[in-house]
Design a protein around this motif. Structure first.
Motif, PDB file in Angstrom:
ATOM      1  N   ASP A   1     134.408  79.319  74.755  1.00  0.00           N
ATOM      2  CA  ASP A   1     133.460  79.451  73.766  1.00  0.00           C
ATOM      3  C   ASP A   1     132.017  79.873  74.319  1.00  0.00           C
ATOM      4  OD1 ASP A   1     134.765  78.572  71.050  1.00  0.00           O
ATOM      5  OD2 ASP A   1     134.622  76.607  72.322  1.00  0.00           O
ATOM      6  N   GLY A   2     131.388  80.847  73.689  1.00  0.00           N
ATOM      7  CA  GLY A   2     129.970  81.359  74.480  1.00  0.00           C
ATOM      8  C   GLY A   2     129.876  82.793  74.010  1.00  0.00           C
TER       9      GLY A   2
ATOM     10  N   LEU B   1     128.455  83.497  79.437  1.00  0.00           N
ATOM     11  CA  LEU B   1     127.579  82.193  79.255  1.00  0.00           C
ATOM     12  C   LEU B   1     128.537  81.269  78.492  1.00  0.00           C
ATOM     13  CD1 LEU B   1     124.371  84.024  78.625  1.00  0.00           C
ATOM     14  CD2 LEU B   1     124.699  82.722  80.700  1.00  0.00           C
ATOM     15  N   GLU B   2     129.181  80.179  79.004  1.00  0.00           N
ATOM     16  CA  GLU B   2     129.981  79.576  78.372  1.00  0.00           C
ATOM     17  C   GLU B   2     129.059  78.474  77.549  1.00  0.00           C
ATOM     18  OE1 GLU B   2     134.242  77.568  78.863  1.00  0.00           O
ATOM     19  OE2 GLU B   2     132.703  76.753  80.289  1.00  0.00           O
ATOM     20  N   LYS B   3     129.631  78.127  76.300  1.00  0.00           N
ATOM     21  CA  LYS B   3     128.657  77.365  75.278  1.00  0.00           C
ATOM     22  C   LYS B   3     127.123  77.853  74.875  1.00  0.00           C
ATOM     23  CE  LYS B   3     130.903  73.225  77.309  1.00  0.00           C
ATOM     24  NZ  LYS B   3     130.420  71.945  78.251  1.00  0.00           N
ATOM     25  N   MET B   4     127.087  79.229  74.840  1.00  0.00           N
ATOM     26  CA  MET B   4     125.857  79.795  74.645  1.00  0.00           C
ATOM     27  C   MET B   4     125.847  80.891  73.579  1.00  0.00           C
ATOM     28  SD  MET B   4     122.710  80.674  77.246  1.00  0.00           S
ATOM     29  CE  MET B   4     121.154  81.222  76.818  1.00  0.00           C
ATOM     30  N   GLU B   5     125.267  80.975  72.725  1.00  0.00           N
ATOM     31  CA  GLU B   5     125.159  82.072  71.805  1.00  0.00           C
ATOM     32  C   GLU B   5     123.576  82.532  71.734  1.00  0.00           C
ATOM     33  OE1 GLU B   5     127.167  82.360  68.153  1.00  0.00           O
ATOM     34  OE2 GLU B   5     128.852  81.331  68.913  1.00  0.00           O
ATOM     35  N   LEU B   6     123.369  83.763  71.882  1.00  0.00           N
ATOM     36  CA  LEU B   6     122.076  84.135  71.980  1.00  0.00           C
ATOM     37  C   LEU B   6     121.414  84.518  70.421  1.00  0.00           C
ATOM     38  CD1 LEU B   6     122.923  87.192  74.392  1.00  0.00           C
ATOM     39  CD2 LEU B   6     122.064  84.694  74.829  1.00  0.00           C
ATOM     40  N   ARG B   7     120.167  83.927  70.602  1.00  0.00           N
ATOM     41  CA  ARG B   7     119.142  84.470  69.516  1.00  0.00           C
ATOM     42  C   ARG B   7     118.959  85.834  69.403  1.00  0.00           C
ATOM     43  NH1 ARG B   7     117.028  80.503  72.499  1.00  0.00           N
ATOM     44  NH2 ARG B   7     114.828  81.861  72.301  1.00  0.00           N
TER      45      ARG B   7
ATOM     46  N   ALA C   1     118.527  96.195  79.481  1.00  0.00           N
ATOM     47  CA  ALA C   1     119.711  96.633  79.842  1.00  0.00           C
ATOM     48  C   ALA C   1     120.055  97.464  78.735  1.00  0.00           C
ATOM     49  CB  ALA C   1     120.672  95.859  79.971  1.00  0.00           C
ATOM     50  N   PRO C   2     119.452  98.492  78.223  1.00  0.00           N
ATOM     51  CA  PRO C   2     119.740  99.198  76.776  1.00  0.00           C
ATOM     52  C   PRO C   2     121.278  99.561  76.686  1.00  0.00           C
ATOM     53  CG  PRO C   2     118.469 100.539  78.288  1.00  0.00           C
ATOM     54  CD  PRO C   2     118.563  99.412  78.928  1.00  0.00           C
ATOM     55  N   ASN C   3     122.069  99.588  77.778  1.00  0.00           N
ATOM     56  CA  ASN C   3     123.521 100.113  77.582  1.00  0.00           C
ATOM     57  C   ASN C   3     124.307  98.722  77.178  1.00  0.00           C
ATOM     58  OD1 ASN C   3     123.281 102.816  77.789  1.00  0.00           O
ATOM     59  ND2 ASN C   3     123.328 102.241  79.783  1.00  0.00           N
ATOM     60  N   ALA C   4     123.834  97.511  76.991  1.00  0.00           N
ATOM     61  CA  ALA C   4     124.654  96.236  77.120  1.00  0.00           C
ATOM     62  C   ALA C   4     125.194  95.910  75.810  1.00  0.00           C
ATOM     63  CB  ALA C   4     123.582  94.939  77.240  1.00  0.00           C
ATOM     64  N   THR C   5     126.412  95.447  75.963  1.00  0.00           N
ATOM     65  CA  THR C   5     127.151  94.855  74.809  1.00  0.00           C
ATOM     66  C   THR C   5     127.382  93.498  74.744  1.00  0.00           C
ATOM     67  OG1 THR C   5     128.573  97.027  75.200  1.00  0.00           O
ATOM     68  CG2 THR C   5     129.592  95.352  73.784  1.00  0.00           C
ATOM     69  N   ILE C   6     127.189  92.878  73.454  1.00  0.00           N
ATOM     70  CA  ILE C   6     127.231  91.380  73.393  1.00  0.00           C
ATOM     71  C   ILE C   6     128.412  90.946  72.577  1.00  0.00           C
ATOM     72  CG2 ILE C   6     126.156  89.583  72.224  1.00  0.00           C
ATOM     73  CD1 ILE C   6     124.459  90.862  74.209  1.00  0.00           C
ATOM     74  N   ASN C   7     129.426  90.140  73.479  1.00  0.00           N
ATOM     75  CA  ASN C   7     130.847  89.808  72.706  1.00  0.00           C
ATOM     76  C   ASN C   7     130.541  88.080  72.462  1.00  0.00           C
ATOM     77  OD1 ASN C   7     132.367  92.240  73.181  1.00  0.00           O
ATOM     78  ND2 ASN C   7     131.614  91.764  75.290  1.00  0.00           N
TER      79      ASN C   7
END
Length: 160
Positions: A15-16, A63-69, A80-86
Protein backbone atom coordinates in the motif's frame (compact mmCIF):
# COMPACT_ATOMS: atom_id res chain seq x y z
CA UNK A 1 24.40 -10.19 -20.77
CA UNK A 2 20.78 -11.23 -21.42
CA UNK A 3 17.81 -8.88 -21.13
CA UNK A 4 16.74 -10.82 -18.03
CA UNK A 5 20.13 -10.22 -16.37
CA UNK A 6 20.01 -6.49 -17.20
CA UNK A 7 16.58 -5.99 -15.64
CA UNK A 8 16.42 -4.10 -12.36
CA UNK A 9 14.16 -5.72 -9.78
CA UNK A 10 12.49 -3.48 -7.20
CA UNK A 11 10.03 -5.08 -4.83
CA UNK A 12 6.38 -4.22 -5.07
CA UNK A 13 4.81 -2.29 -2.22
CA UNK A 14 1.57 -3.43 -0.60
CA UNK A 15 0.00 0.00 0.00
CA UNK A 16 1.31 3.46 -0.81
CA UNK A 17 2.43 5.64 -3.70
CA UNK A 18 4.76 5.21 -6.64
CA UNK A 19 5.98 8.40 -8.30
CA UNK A 20 7.17 7.46 -11.77
CA UNK A 21 8.56 9.43 -14.74
CA UNK A 22 10.49 11.87 -12.56
CA UNK A 23 13.05 13.74 -14.66
CA UNK A 24 16.41 11.98 -14.24
CA UNK A 25 18.34 13.23 -11.23
CA UNK A 26 15.36 14.83 -9.49
CA UNK A 27 14.21 12.00 -7.18
CA UNK A 28 16.15 13.40 -4.23
CA UNK A 29 14.41 16.76 -4.68
CA UNK A 30 11.06 14.96 -4.58
CA UNK A 31 12.06 13.25 -1.32
CA UNK A 32 13.18 16.59 0.10
CA UNK A 33 9.90 18.41 -0.60
CA UNK A 34 7.98 15.46 0.86
CA UNK A 35 10.08 15.68 4.03
CA UNK A 36 11.39 12.13 3.61
CA UNK A 37 14.60 11.68 5.59
CA UNK A 38 15.10 7.90 5.49
CA UNK A 39 14.29 7.60 9.17
CA UNK A 40 10.62 6.83 8.54
CA UNK A 41 9.19 3.50 9.65
CA UNK A 42 8.16 2.47 6.14
CA UNK A 43 9.87 1.27 3.00
CA UNK A 44 11.22 3.89 0.60
CA UNK A 45 12.67 2.84 -2.74
CA UNK A 46 14.53 5.31 -4.94
CA UNK A 47 15.65 4.33 -8.42
CA UNK A 48 17.62 6.94 -10.33
CA UNK A 49 18.75 7.34 -13.91
CA UNK A 50 17.08 4.19 -15.22
CA UNK A 51 16.44 3.75 -18.92
CA UNK A 52 13.07 4.89 -20.18
CA UNK A 53 11.73 4.52 -23.71
CA UNK A 54 9.69 7.70 -23.36
CA UNK A 55 12.16 9.91 -21.47
CA UNK A 56 15.58 8.44 -22.18
CA UNK A 57 16.37 8.36 -18.44
CA UNK A 58 14.09 8.74 -15.44
CA UNK A 59 13.84 8.38 -11.66
CA UNK A 60 11.21 6.47 -9.64
CA UNK A 61 10.23 6.84 -5.97
CA UNK A 62 8.18 4.23 -4.07
CA UNK A 63 6.70 5.17 -0.72
CA UNK A 64 5.03 2.43 1.28
CA UNK A 65 2.13 3.40 3.59
CA UNK A 66 2.03 6.96 2.21
CA UNK A 67 -0.50 8.71 0.00
CA UNK A 68 0.15 12.25 -1.16
CA UNK A 69 -1.94 15.32 -0.45
CA UNK A 70 -2.89 17.67 -3.30
CA UNK A 71 -0.38 20.30 -2.11
CA UNK A 72 2.42 17.72 -2.25
CA UNK A 73 1.42 16.68 -5.77
CA UNK A 74 1.38 20.34 -6.85
CA UNK A 75 4.93 20.77 -5.52
CA UNK A 76 6.07 17.59 -7.27
CA UNK A 77 4.60 18.97 -10.51
CA UNK A 78 6.86 22.01 -10.15
CA UNK A 79 9.93 19.78 -9.63
CA UNK A 80 9.03 17.02 -12.11
CA UNK A 81 6.29 18.09 -14.53
CA UNK A 82 6.34 14.69 -16.32
CA UNK A 83 5.73 12.65 -13.16
CA UNK A 84 3.00 10.05 -12.85
CA UNK A 85 1.42 9.19 -9.50
CA UNK A 86 0.31 5.60 -8.88
CA UNK A 87 -1.77 4.81 -5.80
CA UNK A 88 -1.18 1.22 -4.69
CA UNK A 89 -3.53 -0.85 -2.53
CA UNK A 90 -3.00 -4.53 -1.84
CA UNK A 91 -0.14 -4.62 -4.40
CA UNK A 92 -2.35 -3.26 -7.22
CA UNK A 93 -2.51 0.12 -8.91
CA UNK A 94 -5.96 1.48 -8.03
CA UNK A 95 -5.44 4.98 -9.38
CA UNK A 96 -2.93 6.44 -11.82
CA UNK A 97 -2.65 10.03 -12.95
CA UNK A 98 -0.15 12.45 -14.41
CA UNK A 99 0.79 15.46 -12.30
CA UNK A 100 -0.49 18.74 -13.61
CA UNK A 101 1.33 22.03 -13.22
CA UNK A 102 -1.41 24.34 -11.93
CA UNK A 103 -2.18 27.31 -14.21
CA UNK A 104 -1.98 29.56 -11.13
CA UNK A 105 0.45 28.85 -8.26
CA UNK A 106 -0.38 30.57 -4.99
CA UNK A 107 1.75 30.62 -1.87
CA UNK A 108 4.07 27.73 -2.77
CA UNK A 109 7.05 29.87 -3.79
CA UNK A 110 8.18 33.45 -3.34
CA UNK A 111 8.86 36.11 -5.93
CA UNK A 112 12.58 36.62 -6.48
CA UNK A 113 12.09 40.39 -6.86
CA UNK A 114 12.83 41.87 -3.42
CA UNK A 115 10.72 44.94 -4.30
CA UNK A 116 7.63 42.90 -5.19
CA UNK A 117 4.59 43.69 -3.04
CA UNK A 118 4.45 40.01 -2.02
CA UNK A 119 7.82 40.42 -0.26
CA UNK A 120 6.76 43.44 1.81
CA UNK A 121 6.02 42.40 5.41
CA UNK A 122 3.35 45.05 5.92
CA UNK A 123 1.41 43.93 2.82
CA UNK A 124 -0.94 40.95 3.30
CA UNK A 125 -0.55 39.78 -0.31
CA UNK A 126 0.06 36.12 -1.10
CA UNK A 127 2.53 35.33 -3.88
CA UNK A 128 0.80 34.30 -7.09
CA UNK A 129 2.40 33.06 -10.29
CA UNK A 130 1.09 32.32 -13.75
CA UNK A 131 2.67 29.71 -16.03
CA UNK A 132 4.51 31.29 -18.95
CA UNK A 133 6.11 28.07 -20.24
CA UNK A 134 6.07 24.38 -19.29
CA UNK A 135 9.24 23.41 -21.18
CA UNK A 136 11.32 24.88 -19.70
CA UNK A 137 9.16 25.73 -16.70
CA UNK A 138 8.94 29.51 -16.33
CA UNK A 139 6.51 31.30 -14.05
CA UNK A 140 5.60 35.00 -13.99
CA UNK A 141 4.71 36.90 -10.83
CA UNK A 142 1.15 38.20 -11.09
CA UNK A 143 2.07 41.39 -9.24
CA UNK A 144 5.43 42.55 -10.59
CA UNK A 145 5.92 40.51 -13.77
CA UNK A 146 9.23 38.99 -12.62
CA UNK A 147 10.06 35.64 -14.25
CA UNK A 148 11.12 32.73 -12.09
CA UNK A 149 12.88 29.82 -13.78
CA UNK A 150 12.82 26.10 -13.00
CA UNK A 151 16.12 26.00 -11.12
CA UNK A 152 14.97 28.88 -8.85
CA UNK A 153 11.71 27.03 -8.21
CA UNK A 154 13.57 23.85 -7.28
CA UNK A 155 15.93 25.81 -5.01
CA UNK A 156 13.01 27.42 -3.16
CA UNK A 157 11.03 24.20 -2.74
CA UNK A 158 13.98 22.11 -1.61
CA UNK A 159 16.24 24.64 0.09
CA UNK A 160 19.14 23.22 -1.94
Amino acid sequence: MSEEEKRLIVTKIKDGTVIDHIDAGRALYVLKILGITGEEDFTIAVVMNVESKRMGRKDIVKLEKMELRKEQVDEIALIAPNATINIIRNYRVVKKYKVDVPKVIEGLINCINPNCITNQKREPVRSTFLVKSLRPLILICKYCGEEIHHEDIIRQLTGV
